[in-house]
Design a protein around this motif. Structure first.
Motif, PDB file in Angstrom:
ATOM      1  N   GLU A 156       0.816  -1.214   0.000  1.00  0.00           N
ATOM      2  CA  GLU A 156       0.000   0.000   0.000  1.00  0.00           C
ATOM      3  C   GLU A 156       0.850   1.266   0.000  1.00  0.00           C
ATOM      4  O   GLU A 156       0.313   2.366  -0.093  1.00  0.00           O
ATOM      5  CB  GLU A 156      -0.931   0.000   1.219  1.00  0.00           C
ATOM      6  CG  GLU A 156      -1.907  -1.162   1.267  1.00  0.00           C
ATOM      7  CD  GLU A 156      -2.801  -1.200   0.039  1.00  0.00           C
ATOM      8  OE1 GLU A 156      -3.272  -0.120  -0.374  1.00  0.00           O
ATOM      9  OE2 GLU A 156      -3.029  -2.305  -0.505  1.00  0.00           O
ATOM     10  N   ARG A 178       5.289   8.191  -9.735  1.00  0.00           N
ATOM     11  CA  ARG A 178       4.005   8.781  -9.353  1.00  0.00           C
ATOM     12  C   ARG A 178       3.995  10.289  -9.571  1.00  0.00           C
ATOM     13  O   ARG A 178       3.006  10.847 -10.065  1.00  0.00           O
ATOM     14  CB  ARG A 178       3.673   8.473  -7.894  1.00  0.00           C
ATOM     15  CG  ARG A 178       2.318   9.046  -7.453  1.00  0.00           C
ATOM     16  CD  ARG A 178       1.962   8.661  -6.050  1.00  0.00           C
ATOM     17  NE  ARG A 178       2.888   9.219  -5.074  1.00  0.00           N
ATOM     18  CZ  ARG A 178       2.717   9.131  -3.753  1.00  0.00           C
ATOM     19  NH1 ARG A 178       1.667   8.480  -3.273  1.00  0.00           N
ATOM     20  NH2 ARG A 178       3.590   9.659  -2.927  1.00  0.00           N
ATOM     21  N   ARG A 187      -2.859   9.186 -13.641  1.00  0.00           N
ATOM     22  CA  ARG A 187      -3.044   8.361 -12.440  1.00  0.00           C
ATOM     23  C   ARG A 187      -2.301   7.047 -12.632  1.00  0.00           C
ATOM     24  O   ARG A 187      -2.310   6.476 -13.730  1.00  0.00           O
ATOM     25  CB  ARG A 187      -4.533   8.091 -12.219  1.00  0.00           C
ATOM     26  CG  ARG A 187      -4.886   7.186 -11.054  1.00  0.00           C
ATOM     27  CD  ARG A 187      -6.391   7.038 -10.949  1.00  0.00           C
ATOM     28  NE  ARG A 187      -6.815   6.199  -9.838  1.00  0.00           N
ATOM     29  CZ  ARG A 187      -7.019   4.890  -9.929  1.00  0.00           C
ATOM     30  NH1 ARG A 187      -6.848   4.275 -11.101  1.00  0.00           N
ATOM     31  NH2 ARG A 187      -7.402   4.188  -8.874  1.00  0.00           N
ATOM     32  N   SER A 189      -1.700   3.159 -10.618  1.00  0.00           N
ATOM     33  CA  SER A 189      -2.135   2.274  -9.542  1.00  0.00           C
ATOM     34  C   SER A 189      -1.568   0.881  -9.785  1.00  0.00           C
ATOM     35  O   SER A 189      -1.027   0.597 -10.868  1.00  0.00           O
ATOM     36  CB  SER A 189      -3.668   2.217  -9.475  1.00  0.00           C
ATOM     37  OG  SER A 189      -4.190   1.704 -10.693  1.00  0.00           O
ATOM     38  N   HIS A 190      -1.676   0.029  -8.786  1.00  0.00           N
ATOM     39  CA  HIS A 190      -1.219  -1.355  -8.967  1.00  0.00           C
ATOM     40  C   HIS A 190      -2.169  -2.281  -8.232  1.00  0.00           C
ATOM     41  O   HIS A 190      -2.903  -1.874  -7.322  1.00  0.00           O
ATOM     42  CB  HIS A 190       0.219  -1.536  -8.470  1.00  0.00           C
ATOM     43  CG  HIS A 190       0.330  -1.609  -6.966  1.00  0.00           C
ATOM     44  ND1 HIS A 190       0.276  -2.787  -6.276  1.00  0.00           N
ATOM     45  CD2 HIS A 190       0.476  -0.632  -6.044  1.00  0.00           C
ATOM     46  CE1 HIS A 190       0.393  -2.540  -4.975  1.00  0.00           C
ATOM     47  NE2 HIS A 190       0.510  -1.244  -4.814  1.00  0.00           N
ATOM     48  N   GLU A 191      -2.149  -3.539  -8.650  1.00  0.00           N
ATOM     49  CA  GLU A 191      -3.008  -4.540  -8.035  1.00  0.00           C
ATOM     50  C   GLU A 191      -2.370  -5.910  -8.173  1.00  0.00           C
ATOM     51  O   GLU A 191      -1.562  -6.148  -9.075  1.00  0.00           O
ATOM     52  CB  GLU A 191      -4.392  -4.551  -8.711  1.00  0.00           C
ATOM     53  CG  GLU A 191      -4.313  -4.953 -10.176  1.00  0.00           C
ATOM     54  CD  GLU A 191      -5.643  -4.776 -10.914  1.00  0.00           C
ATOM     55  OE1 GLU A 191      -6.528  -4.113 -10.369  1.00  0.00           O
ATOM     56  OE2 GLU A 191      -5.750  -5.294 -12.042  1.00  0.00           O
ATOM     57  N   PHE A 201       0.389  -3.074 -13.050  1.00  0.00           N
ATOM     58  CA  PHE A 201       0.433  -1.631 -12.861  1.00  0.00           C
ATOM     59  C   PHE A 201      -0.370  -0.996 -13.991  1.00  0.00           C
ATOM     60  O   PHE A 201      -0.204  -1.353 -15.156  1.00  0.00           O
ATOM     61  CB  PHE A 201       1.873  -1.116 -12.890  1.00  0.00           C
ATOM     62  CG  PHE A 201       2.600  -1.275 -11.581  1.00  0.00           C
ATOM     63  CD1 PHE A 201       2.805  -0.189 -10.746  1.00  0.00           C
ATOM     64  CD2 PHE A 201       3.079  -2.509 -11.186  1.00  0.00           C
ATOM     65  CE1 PHE A 201       3.456  -0.325  -9.537  1.00  0.00           C
ATOM     66  CE2 PHE A 201       3.738  -2.667  -9.970  1.00  0.00           C
ATOM     67  CZ  PHE A 201       3.929  -1.567  -9.145  1.00  0.00           C
ATOM     68  N   ARG A 202      -1.226  -0.047 -13.631  1.00  0.00           N
ATOM     69  CA  ARG A 202      -2.044   0.649 -14.624  1.00  0.00           C
ATOM     70  C   ARG A 202      -1.731   2.147 -14.603  1.00  0.00           C
ATOM     71  O   ARG A 202      -1.698   2.760 -13.533  1.00  0.00           O
ATOM     72  CB  ARG A 202      -3.538   0.454 -14.345  1.00  0.00           C
ATOM     73  CG  ARG A 202      -4.021  -0.988 -14.395  1.00  0.00           C
ATOM     74  CD  ARG A 202      -5.529  -1.020 -14.153  1.00  0.00           C
ATOM     75  NE  ARG A 202      -6.018  -2.364 -13.930  1.00  0.00           N
ATOM     76  CZ  ARG A 202      -6.432  -3.195 -14.889  1.00  0.00           C
ATOM     77  NH1 ARG A 202      -6.386  -2.798 -16.154  1.00  0.00           N
ATOM     78  NH2 ARG A 202      -6.884  -4.393 -14.601  1.00  0.00           N
TER      79      ARG A 202
END
Length: 212
Positions: A156, A178, A187, A189-191, A201-202
């Motif tokens: 996180e 970032r 933007r 983000s990652h998941e 990663f998006r």
């Protein structure tokens, strides 16, 4: 199809040209790193997304000693130009692709997939000319690797400065990424996709006409 440096008929002259371009670009990026905490924003302009991606792939593939992995390109050729800074976007992609390459190096079939597509419904509030406005971010770049994933203890906080699991790492790579993406009103983000056992990663950016 993308051609690696060694596939060009005149590979020697091409290598020199790329090296000189990279030296200039890296010098500009060092200057940006020194401004990690500053509010300076470089000018944005319409950028050919896939041209920048292929430049970044060329750099990542040419790194001496880098693990040999399969890089899969899944591009939507119909995408419009994005509003970005080409140097900054290339550095973002080099960092994200390089991290993905290292992350899956120990897999039996190490694979990184870079995909571009048009999405709808994603808005981001940015401050312009003294007021907040909503900007659509329909252009998506997704980088997926089949490595073991980010340590849950820091997953996180991966975009925060000085957060890293790399031995000898300074934890500035994703923090800089970032900042650069935000400077482009984008933007990142990652998941972790546990079902597919991959990390993704998006990056979302505005198309050029949105900023026109």
């Amino acid at each position: 199809a993308f051609l690696a440096v060694g596939e060009f008929a005149d590979a020697g002259s091409f290598t020199v040209e790329v090296t000189e371009d990279e030296v200039d670009r890296i010098a500009r990026m060092i200057d940006r790193m020194q401004k990690l905490g500053s509010k300076h924003v470089d000018p944005l302009e319409p950028v050919n997304l896939h041209e920048v991606i292929r430049n970044a792939l060329g750099v990542v593939r040419s790194v001496d000693g880098a693990p040999d992995i399969n890089i899969v390109e899944e591009f939507d050729p119909s995408l419009p130009p994005v509003m970005a800074n080409s140097d900054a976007l290339q550095q973002v992609l080099i960092n994200v692709l390089g991290n993905a390459r290292e992350a899956c190096a120990g897999h039996e079939e190490p694979t990184v997939i870079i995909r571009t597509r048009y999405v709808t419904g994603l808005l981001m509030t940015v401050h312009r000319a003294g007021r907040d406005v909503s900007v659509a971010l329909p252009i998506e770049i997704a980088v997926t690797d089949n490595g073991p994933g980010i340590d849950p203890a820091i997953s996180e906080r991966v975009f925060e400065p000085f957060v890293t699991t790399k031995r000898g790492g300074q934890g500035l790579g994703l923090a800089l990424v970032r900042k650069l993406v935000r400077d482009m009103d984008g933007r990142i983000s990652h998941e972790r996709d546990h079902a597919a056992d991959v990390t993704r990663f998006r990056i979302h950016l505005a198309e050029a006409k949105e900023r026109a």
